[in-house]
Motif scaffolding. Structure first.
Motif, PDB file in Angstrom:
ATOM      1  N   GLY A   2       0.653  -1.437  -0.144  1.00 56.23           N
ATOM      2  CA  GLY A   2       0.058  -0.027  -0.110  1.00 56.23           C
ATOM      3  C   GLY A   2       0.792   0.978   0.047  1.00 56.23           C
ATOM      4  O   GLY A   2       1.579   1.317   0.047  1.00 56.23           O
ATOM      5  N   SER A   3       0.127   2.665  -0.110  1.00 59.57           N
ATOM      6  CA  SER A   3       0.639   3.761  -0.081  1.00 59.57           C
ATOM      7  C   SER A   3       1.939   3.957   1.009  1.00 59.57           C
ATOM      8  O   SER A   3       1.310   3.658   2.238  1.00 59.57           O
ATOM      9  CB  SER A   3      -0.329   4.968  -0.458  1.00 59.57           C
ATOM     10  N   SER A   4       2.776   3.932   0.898  1.00 58.50           N
ATOM     11  CA  SER A   4       3.545   4.868   2.319  1.00 58.50           C
ATOM     12  C   SER A   4       3.775   6.214   2.769  1.00 58.50           C
ATOM     13  O   SER A   4       3.877   6.437   3.838  1.00 58.50           O
ATOM     14  CB  SER A   4       5.388   4.227   2.148  1.00 58.50           C
ATOM     15  N   VAL A   5       2.870   7.084   2.006  1.00 61.26           N
ATOM     16  CA  VAL A   5       2.271   8.328   2.503  1.00 61.26           C
ATOM     17  C   VAL A   5       0.851   7.931   3.977  1.00 61.26           C
ATOM     18  O   VAL A   5       0.287   7.928   3.492  1.00 61.26           O
ATOM     19  CB  VAL A   5       2.277   9.417   1.025  1.00 61.26           C
ATOM     20  N   GLY A  53       5.427  10.713  -9.295  1.00 57.22           N
ATOM     21  CA  GLY A  53       6.925  10.467  -9.628  1.00 57.22           C
ATOM     22  C   GLY A  53       8.237  12.166  -9.487  1.00 57.22           C
ATOM     23  O   GLY A  53       7.615  12.582  -8.745  1.00 57.22           O
ATOM     24  N   VAL A  54       9.214  11.407  -9.417  1.00 51.38           N
ATOM     25  CA  VAL A  54      10.040  12.730  -9.269  1.00 51.38           C
ATOM     26  C   VAL A  54       9.728  13.981 -10.822  1.00 51.38           C
ATOM     27  O   VAL A  54       9.531  15.577 -10.236  1.00 51.38           O
ATOM     28  CB  VAL A  54      11.754  12.170 -10.055  1.00 51.38           C
ATOM     29  N   THR A  73      -2.591  21.500  -5.988  1.00 49.55           N
ATOM     30  CA  THR A  73      -2.747  19.712  -5.538  1.00 49.55           C
ATOM     31  C   THR A  73      -2.455  18.475  -6.054  1.00 49.55           C
ATOM     32  O   THR A  73      -1.957  18.455  -7.388  1.00 49.55           O
ATOM     33  CB  THR A  73      -4.483  19.473  -5.577  1.00 49.55           C
ATOM     34  N   VAL A  74      -1.728  17.994  -5.694  1.00 49.91           N
ATOM     35  CA  VAL A  74      -1.041  16.530  -6.352  1.00 49.91           C
ATOM     36  C   VAL A  74      -1.451  15.157  -6.547  1.00 49.91           C
ATOM     37  O   VAL A  74      -2.238  15.271  -5.402  1.00 49.91           O
ATOM     38  CB  VAL A  74       0.617  15.794  -6.113  1.00 49.91           C
ATOM     39  N   VAL A  75      -2.354  14.822  -7.374  1.00 46.56           N
ATOM     40  CA  VAL A  75      -3.130  13.398  -7.327  1.00 46.56           C
ATOM     41  C   VAL A  75      -2.216  12.374  -8.096  1.00 46.56           C
ATOM     42  O   VAL A  75      -1.869  11.865  -8.958  1.00 46.56           O
ATOM     43  CB  VAL A  75      -4.349  13.583  -8.460  1.00 46.56           C
ATOM     44  N   ALA A  76      -2.445  11.662  -7.808  1.00 47.24           N
ATOM     45  CA  ALA A  76      -1.869  10.476  -8.319  1.00 47.24           C
ATOM     46  C   ALA A  76      -2.330   8.625  -7.120  1.00 47.24           C
ATOM     47  O   ALA A  76      -2.389   9.085  -6.648  1.00 47.24           O
ATOM     48  CB  ALA A  76      -0.443   9.993  -7.701  1.00 47.24           C
ATOM     49  N   ASP A  77      -1.413   7.833  -7.782  1.00 38.06           N
ATOM     50  CA  ASP A  77      -2.287   6.720  -7.683  1.00 38.06           C
ATOM     51  C   ASP A  77      -1.310   5.439  -6.757  1.00 38.06           C
ATOM     52  O   ASP A  77      -2.150   4.957  -5.776  1.00 38.06           O
ATOM     53  CB  ASP A  77      -3.044   5.610  -8.721  1.00 38.06           C
ATOM     54  N   LYS A  78      -0.299   5.926  -7.616  1.00 39.64           N
ATOM     55  CA  LYS A  78       1.157   6.033  -6.876  1.00 39.64           C
ATOM     56  C   LYS A  78       2.288   6.814  -6.221  1.00 39.64           C
ATOM     57  O   LYS A  78       2.412   7.367  -6.900  1.00 39.64           O
ATOM     58  CB  LYS A  78       1.957   4.668  -7.684  1.00 39.64           C
ATOM     59  N   SER A 204      -4.201  10.256  -2.886  1.00 41.76           N
ATOM     60  CA  SER A 204      -4.096   9.405  -3.464  1.00 41.76           C
ATOM     61  C   SER A 204      -5.088   8.503  -4.280  1.00 41.76           C
ATOM     62  O   SER A 204      -6.758   8.641  -4.202  1.00 41.76           O
ATOM     63  CB  SER A 204      -4.195   8.469  -2.325  1.00 41.76           C
ATOM     64  N   ARG A 205      -5.033   8.700  -5.634  1.00 42.29           N
ATOM     65  CA  ARG A 205      -6.305   8.383  -6.510  1.00 42.29           C
ATOM     66  C   ARG A 205      -5.842   7.647  -8.137  1.00 42.29           C
ATOM     67  O   ARG A 205      -5.158   9.040  -8.559  1.00 42.29           O
ATOM     68  CB  ARG A 205      -7.295   9.325  -6.852  1.00 42.29           C
ATOM     69  N   ARG A 206      -6.600   6.837  -8.362  1.00 38.20           N
ATOM     70  CA  ARG A 206      -6.462   6.314  -9.288  1.00 38.20           C
ATOM     71  C   ARG A 206      -7.452   7.052 -10.708  1.00 38.20           C
ATOM     72  O   ARG A 206      -8.628   7.358 -10.406  1.00 38.20           O
ATOM     73  CB  ARG A 206      -6.231   5.392 -10.142  1.00 38.20           C
ATOM     74  N   LEU A 207      -6.376   8.225 -11.764  1.00 33.75           N
ATOM     75  CA  LEU A 207      -7.862   8.342 -12.766  1.00 33.75           C
ATOM     76  C   LEU A 207      -8.196   7.917 -14.029  1.00 33.75           C
ATOM     77  O   LEU A 207      -6.716   7.384 -14.675  1.00 33.75           O
ATOM     78  CB  LEU A 207      -7.828   9.637 -12.868  1.00 33.75           C
ATOM     79  N   GLY A 208      -9.235   7.509 -13.968  1.00 31.21           N
ATOM     80  CA  GLY A 208      -9.122   7.041 -15.080  1.00 31.21           C
ATOM     81  C   GLY A 208      -8.934   7.665 -16.682  1.00 31.21           C
ATOM     82  O   GLY A 208      -9.698   7.314 -17.527  1.00 31.21           O
ATOM     83  N   ASP A 209      -9.338   8.981 -16.390  1.00 34.07           N
ATOM     84  CA  ASP A 209      -9.860  10.419 -17.162  1.00 34.07           C
ATOM     85  C   ASP A 209      -9.580  11.532 -16.636  1.00 34.07           C
ATOM     86  O   ASP A 209      -9.893  12.143 -15.525  1.00 34.07           O
ATOM     87  CB  ASP A 209     -11.395  10.336 -17.940  1.00 34.07           C
TER      88      ASP A 209
END
Ligand SMILES: Cc1cc2nc3c(=O)[nH]c(=O)nc-3n(C[C@H](O)[C@H](O)[C@H](O)COP(=O)(O)OP(=O)(O)OC[C@H]3O[C@@H](n4cnc5c(N)ncnc54)[C@H](O)[C@@H]3O)c2cc1C
Length: 384
Positions: A2-5, A53-54, A73-78, A204-209
């Motif tokens: 899982g996410s470590s953040v 990522g970087v 705002t940063v949005v990322a699934d990983k 933390s979110r996976r975007l489909g679009d």
């Protein structure tokens, strides 16, 4: 894994699936509405950076530092330690992008080098995982380009002497120089820490679009790497699979890179990265035992003392390759209105080496795309 953040408590509620696409005027119904109410200054342009990522984290940090102010705002699934950027060896030796002018690539590399050199030269160096490293790039035949474009950016670039080349009997030519290395996961954690300190949430979110961010955000900066195949509909983006080993060999102090960099030995703060592979179009994230044996034997041929190394670990990452860097603004029109997007992806095998320079450019572009900030609410007229 899982996410470590650890997210700010008020943002945990956002970590749930969206129920549907947004529509014009639906700012209040968007899954990101919570960001505005609880965290974001409403009178500033709202910018979402997709990707942690970087490339995404550095772009978000540049945006939060460049004026005029905007709410990022940063949005990322990983997030770290689960991104491709975590697998990177983190060496500042540029990869050449055929479609980008060399003057631009040199500028990105120089800005990145200067930025990391300042960190390496400060009390932040250990926390940020950034340090200087010296070594050799060696060739079996004299390369056509005897002096690469980045020679005057790294430190002390020179041709190797005959005495140095004696260490590599199969090689006839080489460069010696000092460059920088990022301990990738440490550096990503440090960037995240800097972002949180600047009030930038990481959701933390996976975007489909990318339309899922409309109309909550005025500008979307797409730093989704390989995810751009889906999010930007860009079929040119392809994985270039890389497998590396990490070993404990504290006596190895010099980096060795063979030719274009398929085989390398990169000593870091706590381990030595041994590489590597470049497998275009391969998606498998599982390490392959035969590949590991091959990497180890190639690296031992360059640095025989590695036969005494311990604590071997295998890592695989998928470089966002295939098309070269796309750093470009786009206005996408759809039924729900217009989505302003700045694409910033496709850094292939050299994202760490150019990340800060490219992030500065992407941040300026995103800032220029943002609509003028609405005037802050007027103060009530004084009662006479
Ligand atoms: C083995 C190996 C060694 C390397 N060594 C070096 C090196 O020494 N020097 C160097 O300069 N480069 C190196 N690289 C290349 C470097 O790792 C990449 O260029 C860089 O990591 C790309 O960064 P990125 O942020 O674009 O992508 P990533 O790190 O992949 O980040 C993409 C982000 O986008 C998010 N995302 C994607 N899709 C979605 C979605 N649908 N919804 C929400 N979020 C999404 C992901 O979760 C992630 O947070 C190496 C790579 C590998 C594999």
């Amino acid at each position: 894994m899982g996410s470590s953040v650890t997210f700010p408590v008020s943002l945990r509620a956002l970590d749930q699936p969206l129920t549907g696409k947004t529509s014009v005027g639906a700012r209040a119904f968007c899954g990101f509405q919570g960001c505005f109410c609880r965290e974001r200054p409403m009178h500033q342009p709202q910018v979402a950076v997709v990707g942690a990522g970087v490339v995404g984290l550095s772009t978000a940090l540049c945006l939060s530092q460049l004026g005029p102010p905007c709410a990022v705002t940063v949005v990322a699934d990983k997030v770290t330690p689960h991104t491709t950027s975590d697998v990177a060896a983190g060496m500042l030796i540029p990869h050449t992008y055929p479609d980008i002018p060399i003057s631009k690539q040199k500028q990105w590399f120089r800005e990145t080098f200067d930025h990391l050199f300042a960190i390496a030269n400060s009390a932040e160096a250990e926390d940020a995982g950034v340090h200087l490293v010296s070594g050799w790039q060696i060739f079996r035949s004299v390369p056509t380009e005897e002096v690469p474009f980045w020679a005057d950016v790294v430190l002390g670039f020179r041709r190797m002497t005959e005495a140095e080349l004696k260490k590599f009997p199969q090689h006839v030519f080489g460069y010696a120089f000092t460059t920088l290395k990022c301990e990738s996961s440490t550096y990503l954690s440090w960037l995240e820490k800097r972002l949180r300190a600047s009030g930038v949430p990481i959701v933390s979110r996976r975007l489909g679009d990318l339309w899922e961010l409309h109309p909550a955000f005025d500008v979307v900066v797409n730093c989704s790497g390989l995810g751009s195949r889906q999010l930007a509909g860009d079929a040119e983006v392809l994985p270039v699979r890389g497998q590396v080993l990490r070993v404990r060999a504290p006596w190895v102090k010099h980096f060795i890179r063979e030719g274009a960099g398929l085989t390398y030995v990169y000593p870091g703060a706590s381990d030595v990265v041994l590489g590597g592979t470049r497998q275009e179009g391969a998606w498998d994230l599982r390490p392959d035992a035969q590949t590991s044996r091959d990497i180890f034997s190639r690296c031992c041929a360059l640095e025989p003392s590695l036969r005494g190394a311990a604590g071997l670990r295998e890592h695989v990452g998928l470089r966002p390759g295939g098309r070269g860097v796309r750093l470009q603004a786009e206005r996408v029109r759809g039924a729900a209105g217009t989505l302003r997007v700045v694409h910033h992806y496709g850094h292939g095998g050299g994202g760490v080496a150019v990340h800060w320079g490219a992030a500065l450019e992407a941040a300026r572009l995103a800032r220029s795309c943002a609509p003028a900030a609405p005037a802050p609410p007027a103060a009530p007229a004084p009662r006479l």
